[in-house]
Design a protein around this motif. Structure first.
Motif, PDB file in Angstrom:
ATOM      1  N   PHE A 196       0.782  -1.214   0.062  1.00 15.26           N
ATOM      2  CA  PHE A 196       0.053   0.000  -0.112  1.00 15.26           C
ATOM      3  C   PHE A 196       0.811   1.303   0.194  1.00 15.26           C
ATOM      4  O   PHE A 196       0.449   2.481  -0.408  1.00 15.26           O
ATOM      5  N   ARG A 197       1.951   1.091   0.623  1.00 15.94           N
ATOM      6  CA  ARG A 197       3.021   2.288   0.515  1.00 15.94           C
ATOM      7  C   ARG A 197       3.408   2.754  -0.773  1.00 15.94           C
ATOM      8  O   ARG A 197       4.184   3.570  -1.169  1.00 15.94           O
ATOM      9  N   GLU A 198       3.474   1.730  -1.974  1.00  6.51           N
ATOM     10  CA  GLU A 198       3.743   1.887  -3.202  1.00  6.51           C
ATOM     11  C   GLU A 198       2.777   3.275  -3.996  1.00  6.51           C
ATOM     12  O   GLU A 198       3.235   3.551  -5.001  1.00  6.51           O
ATOM     13  N   CYS A 199       1.745   3.386  -3.514  1.00  6.52           N
ATOM     14  CA  CYS A 199       0.743   4.315  -3.887  1.00  6.52           C
ATOM     15  C   CYS A 199       1.689   5.779  -4.366  1.00  6.52           C
ATOM     16  O   CYS A 199       2.254   6.378  -3.371  1.00  6.52           O
ATOM     17  N   ILE A 200       1.408   6.276  -5.451  1.00  9.52           N
ATOM     18  CA  ILE A 200       1.973   7.574  -5.803  1.00  9.52           C
ATOM     19  C   ILE A 200       0.958   8.766  -5.911  1.00  9.52           C
ATOM     20  O   ILE A 200       1.257   9.870  -6.196  1.00  9.52           O
ATOM     21  N   GLU A 201      -0.042   8.466  -5.323  1.00  2.67           N
ATOM     22  CA  GLU A 201      -1.218   9.314  -5.409  1.00  2.67           C
ATOM     23  C   GLU A 201      -1.415  10.016  -6.836  1.00  2.67           C
ATOM     24  O   GLU A 201      -1.346  11.276  -6.785  1.00  2.67           O
ATOM     25  N   CYS A 202      -1.469   9.318  -7.680  1.00  2.00           N
ATOM     26  CA  CYS A 202      -1.870   9.746  -9.018  1.00  2.00           C
ATOM     27  C   CYS A 202      -3.357  10.135  -9.216  1.00  2.00           C
ATOM     28  O   CYS A 202      -3.556  10.938 -10.144  1.00  2.00           O
ATOM     29  N   PHE A 203      -4.090   9.412  -8.386  1.00  4.13           N
ATOM     30  CA  PHE A 203      -5.618   9.403  -8.318  1.00  4.13           C
ATOM     31  C   PHE A 203      -6.288   8.916  -9.646  1.00  4.13           C
ATOM     32  O   PHE A 203      -7.387   9.398  -9.858  1.00  4.13           O
ATOM     33  N   LEU A 204      -5.389   8.287 -10.513  1.00  2.00           N
ATOM     34  CA  LEU A 204      -6.199   7.576 -11.361  1.00  2.00           C
ATOM     35  C   LEU A 204      -7.192   6.586 -11.071  1.00  2.00           C
ATOM     36  O   LEU A 204      -8.333   6.437 -11.910  1.00  2.00           O
ATOM     37  N   CYS A 205      -7.080   6.070 -10.002  1.00  2.61           N
ATOM     38  CA  CYS A 205      -8.099   5.049  -9.304  1.00  2.61           C
ATOM     39  C   CYS A 205      -9.160   5.543  -9.157  1.00  2.61           C
ATOM     40  O   CYS A 205     -10.366   5.543  -9.259  1.00  2.61           O
ATOM     41  N   GLN A 206      -8.912   7.093  -8.357  1.00  2.00           N
ATOM     42  CA  GLN A 206     -10.235   7.673  -8.208  1.00  2.00           C
ATOM     43  C   GLN A 206     -11.043   8.410  -9.327  1.00  2.00           C
ATOM     44  O   GLN A 206     -12.346   8.303  -9.354  1.00  2.00           O
ATOM     45  N   ASP A 207     -10.215   8.743 -10.652  1.00  2.00           N
ATOM     46  CA  ASP A 207     -10.605   8.966 -11.448  1.00  2.00           C
ATOM     47  C   ASP A 207     -11.613   7.872 -12.302  1.00  2.00           C
ATOM     48  O   ASP A 207     -12.626   8.287 -12.799  1.00  2.00           O
ATOM     49  N   VAL A 208     -11.082   6.821 -12.210  1.00  2.00           N
ATOM     50  CA  VAL A 208     -11.716   5.711 -13.127  1.00  2.00           C
ATOM     51  C   VAL A 208     -12.991   4.992 -12.203  1.00  2.00           C
ATOM     52  O   VAL A 208     -13.978   4.219 -12.838  1.00  2.00           O
ATOM     53  N   CYS A 209     -12.964   5.322 -10.940  1.00  2.00           N
ATOM     54  CA  CYS A 209     -13.931   4.587  -9.891  1.00  2.00           C
ATOM     55  C   CYS A 209     -15.368   5.090 -10.557  1.00  2.00           C
ATOM     56  O   CYS A 209     -15.600   6.296 -10.345  1.00  2.00           O
ATOM     57  N   HIS A 210     -16.331   4.420 -11.017  1.00  2.15           N
ATOM     58  CA  HIS A 210     -17.650   4.869 -11.288  1.00  2.15           C
ATOM     59  C   HIS A 210     -18.477   5.452 -10.093  1.00  2.15           C
ATOM     60  O   HIS A 210     -19.171   6.217 -10.584  1.00  2.15           O
ATOM     61  N   VAL A 211     -18.056   5.027  -9.293  1.00  4.29           N
ATOM     62  CA  VAL A 211     -19.057   5.260  -7.947  1.00  4.29           C
ATOM     63  C   VAL A 211     -18.910   6.955  -7.888  1.00  4.29           C
ATOM     64  O   VAL A 211     -20.038   7.796  -7.676  1.00  4.29           O
ATOM     65  N   ILE A 212     -17.677   7.395  -7.879  1.00  5.44           N
ATOM     66  CA  ILE A 212     -17.759   9.050  -7.789  1.00  5.44           C
ATOM     67  C   ILE A 212     -17.449   9.656  -9.288  1.00  5.44           C
ATOM     68  O   ILE A 212     -17.876  10.739  -9.355  1.00  5.44           O
ATOM     69  N   ARG A 213     -17.035   8.670 -10.228  1.00  6.77           N
ATOM     70  CA  ARG A 213     -16.886   9.359 -11.600  1.00  6.77           C
ATOM     71  C   ARG A 213     -18.154   9.694 -12.294  1.00  6.77           C
ATOM     72  O   ARG A 213     -18.275  10.725 -12.605  1.00  6.77           O
ATOM     73  N   ASP A 214     -19.129   8.781 -12.076  1.00  2.00           N
ATOM     74  CA  ASP A 214     -20.598   8.754 -12.580  1.00  2.00           C
ATOM     75  C   ASP A 214     -21.495   9.489 -11.760  1.00  2.00           C
ATOM     76  O   ASP A 214     -22.709   9.703 -12.119  1.00  2.00           O
ATOM     77  N   HIS A 215     -21.335   9.481 -10.599  1.00  2.00           N
ATOM     78  CA  HIS A 215     -22.290  10.031  -9.480  1.00  2.00           C
ATOM     79  C   HIS A 215     -21.732  11.100  -8.635  1.00  2.00           C
ATOM     80  O   HIS A 215     -21.083  10.603  -7.533  1.00  2.00           O
ATOM     81  N   GLU A 216     -21.635  12.281  -8.949  1.00  2.00           N
ATOM     82  CA  GLU A 216     -20.791  13.514  -8.241  1.00  2.00           C
ATOM     83  C   GLU A 216     -21.439  13.298  -6.675  1.00  2.00           C
ATOM     84  O   GLU A 216     -20.416  13.619  -5.903  1.00  2.00           O
ATOM     85  N   GLU A 217     -22.619  12.988  -6.483  1.00  2.00           N
ATOM     86  CA  GLU A 217     -23.103  13.206  -5.121  1.00  2.00           C
ATOM     87  C   GLU A 217     -22.504  12.289  -4.041  1.00  2.00           C
ATOM     88  O   GLU A 217     -22.555  12.062  -3.115  1.00  2.00           O
TER      89      GLU A 217
END
Lengths: 306, 269
Positions: free
Chosen positions: A183-204
């Motif tokens: 988990f420490r390998e994370c570089i915080e590029c936020f690509l996972c946040q970007d692709v996650c449909h939960v927040i990508r397709d549903h702003e709320e």
């Protein structure tokens, strides 16, 4: 191509003309072409780039023809574009080595690091689209405002170890921390946040789900052998692990190769089941009187901590 | 932008204008192939399972081969009775037991991923927009029942033991121990079922994943370290076991109905 209709694609302005016509954009532009970007190209190769140009007031794809060399990555070509044709192009970058997580974008619709996406992946006869991450508000061109992530990060209760050993030191076995090294390998590029449909397709849902990056962070803390807090109430509640339907897109796009779903999110879901949906586990805890960590039910805040 | 300080969840800043094209996806690769393949695969399996459970005559037993869809057979007039729990008026023995493996597969983390993508379109593929405007994840009824997966896994363990016993008895012919094509098919079926069952995410968690201090539980650490590599191939085992269980049933039906003989390879008949 779905996203580059005739109406959406503008002809490329000359660098000079665009500078004159867009003073505000010029002021924000990163006048910092890569020291490795070489405007001169000898290979004779050229590619058509459709680069998203615009800001909060609107935008569209702009078409450019850009030369490139064998072995280059998208970011090299974007830098050459900025150096030769579009000096006001806003693009965030830093290390150019897949370690800083700055140059996240969507290339041909797929969330990637520009610096790790080789030109050899693409058919040179086809135009390549380069757009900003969709999940976050746009600042300008390829740059987005990712402050949502820092707001979520600030709510996660930090590492809280118990009292040290009598000699004042804290000890843990390597075998206990091997798992969380990933988990420490994370570089915080936020690509996972970007692709996650939960927040990508549903702003709320940004209020209800912290996103994969922070499931990784929570797993790192939750599985730490010396941490003394029980974050499961928060993981289930405020950070919303139950919103994830484990479709694994976060794992697919992670440039650090973290098995986000299998090693972080699903184990967290199982820990939530331990606490809330498993009467046998509850009975086991009662019978064995296993020592419990301190449950945290309210998110952490800097004000409260101080 | 607005800052939501009330209501459930995290008070974070939401809203703002997003960049990029406002289309469901900008992907130009064949992203739709995978959902289509999954829809076809799972639909075919459901159709096959229904046919196997409802067909008359059932032809589920060709001594000594018992179809995995009908095991354990707990109806009193079964041809190979494990325990006469259900009276003989029950016409469909498979329907009495299929609920357990079905629940295990329905709540499986891999199958959830595949059917959420392929059937729900939430999302159909990565960076392709959800089909529905609202999304509540697994936080509400009925999807909150996905949390029973570990209980389904307990039953799946029992079924893996029973199917292993079926594989062993498939080598026990009327005149002694022998081996036929059917014996090998049932043996492979048991192996695939075990691989799928022990590579389960809940199994991995219960065997050691719920620990924070492995050094004080060496046996559970050993188990966790062995199961984790299998868990990486859970999808593969899910499909292998799914296809093989359907094939095993089909083979036994062919033999029991007299369409083909069960070719004998070794030992007594």
């Amino acid at each position: 191509m779905a996203d580059a209709t005739t109406e959406e694609v503008r002809a490329a302005p000359t660098g000079q003309a665009r500078q004159e016509g867009d003073g505000a954009a010029r002021a924000e532009a990163p006048a910092r072409p890569s020291p490795r970007a070489r405007p001169e190209v000898t290979s004779g190769r050229e590619v058509t780039l459709l680069v998203w140009r615009g800001d909060a007031s609107g935008g569209s794809f702009v078409e450019y023809r850009v030369p490139y060399e064998e072995g280059e990555v998208i970011l090299d070509v974007i830098h050459r574009l900025a150096a030769t044709q579009a000096p006001d192009l806003a693009v965030r970058w830093n290390c150019k080595a897949g370690k800083c997580g700055s140059c996240s974008a969507e290339v041909n619709g797929r969330p990637v690091l520009q610096c790790m996406t080789r030109m050899s992946l693409f058919d040179p006869r086809e135009p390549i689209t380069v757009a900003p991450m969709k999940t976050f508000p746009i600042v300008k061109d390829l740059v987005t405002d990712v402050s949502f992530n820092y707001e979520v990060a600030s709510r996660i209760p930090p590492f809280s170890p118990g009292p040290p050993d009598p000699d004042g030191k804290r000890r843990m076995a390597q075998t206990d921390v091997d798992r969380i090294q990933e988990f420490r390998e994370c570089i915080e590029c936020f690509l996972c946040q970007d692709v996650c449909h939960v927040i990508r397709d549903h702003e709320e849902n940004k209020r209800l789900f912290a996103g994969p990056r922070f499931m990784v962070r929570l797993a790192e803390l939750e599985m730490h052998p010396l941490d003394n807090l029980d974050r499961r109430p928060l993981i289930r509640g405020e950070f919303g692990v139950v919103m994830c339907n484990i479709t694994k897109c976060c794992t697919e796009v992670c440039p650090a190769g973290i098995h986000i779903t299998d090693n972080a999110i699903i184990p967290l879901k199982e820990r939530v089941v331990d606490s809330y949906f498993d009467p046998i586990a509850w009975l086991g805890r009662k019978i064995t009187r296993r020592p419990r960590r301190t449950p945290v039910t309210r998110p952490w805040s800097a004000e409260a901590a101080s | 932008m607005s800052i939501l300080e009330r209501g459930p969840g995290t008070p974070v800043t939401i809203g703002g204008v997003r960049g990029g094209p406002q289309t469901p996806t900008s992907r130009r690769d064949l992203w739709w192939v995978q959902p289509v393949v999954v829809v076809l695969g799972l639909t075919a399996f459901v159709a096959d399972g229904l046919w196997a459970a409802l067909r008359q005559p059932a032809n589920y037993y060709a001594n000594p081969l018992l179809s995995p869809y009908y095991s354990p057979c707990i109806v009193s007039n079964c041809k190979y009775v494990y325990g006469p729990i259900i009276p003989s008026w029950w016409t469909y023995p498979a329907l009495a037991v299929l609920i357990f493996p079905l629940t295990f597969r329905l709540t499986c983390y891999y199958y959830r991923k595949s059917y959420y993508r392929a059937f729900w379109w939430a999302p159909p593929a990565c960076a392709v927009a959800d089909a529905r405007p609202k999304y509540t994840g697994e936080s509400r009824f009925p999807l909150i029942f996905q949390n029973i997966h570990r209980y389904a896994w307990y039953f799946a363990l029992i079924f893996a033991v029973i199917l292993s016993w079926d594989a062993i008895t498939a080598f026990r012919f009327p005149h002694g121990v022998g081996m036929s094509i059917g014996s090998l098919i049932l043996l492979a079926n048991a192996v695939f079922i075990w691989l799928y069952t022990i590579s389960c995410h809940s199994c991995r968690h219960l065997c050691g994943g719920n620990l924070n201090v492995f050094s004080k539980a060496p046996v559970r650490r050993w188990l966790w370290k062995r199961i984790s590599p299998l868990n990486e191939h859970h999808m593969l085992f899910a499909w292998m076991s799914l296809v093989w269980i359907a094939w095993t049933d089909f083979y036994i039906w062919l033999v029991a109905a007299g369409f083909i003989p069960d070719v004998h390879l070794l030992g007594a008949h």
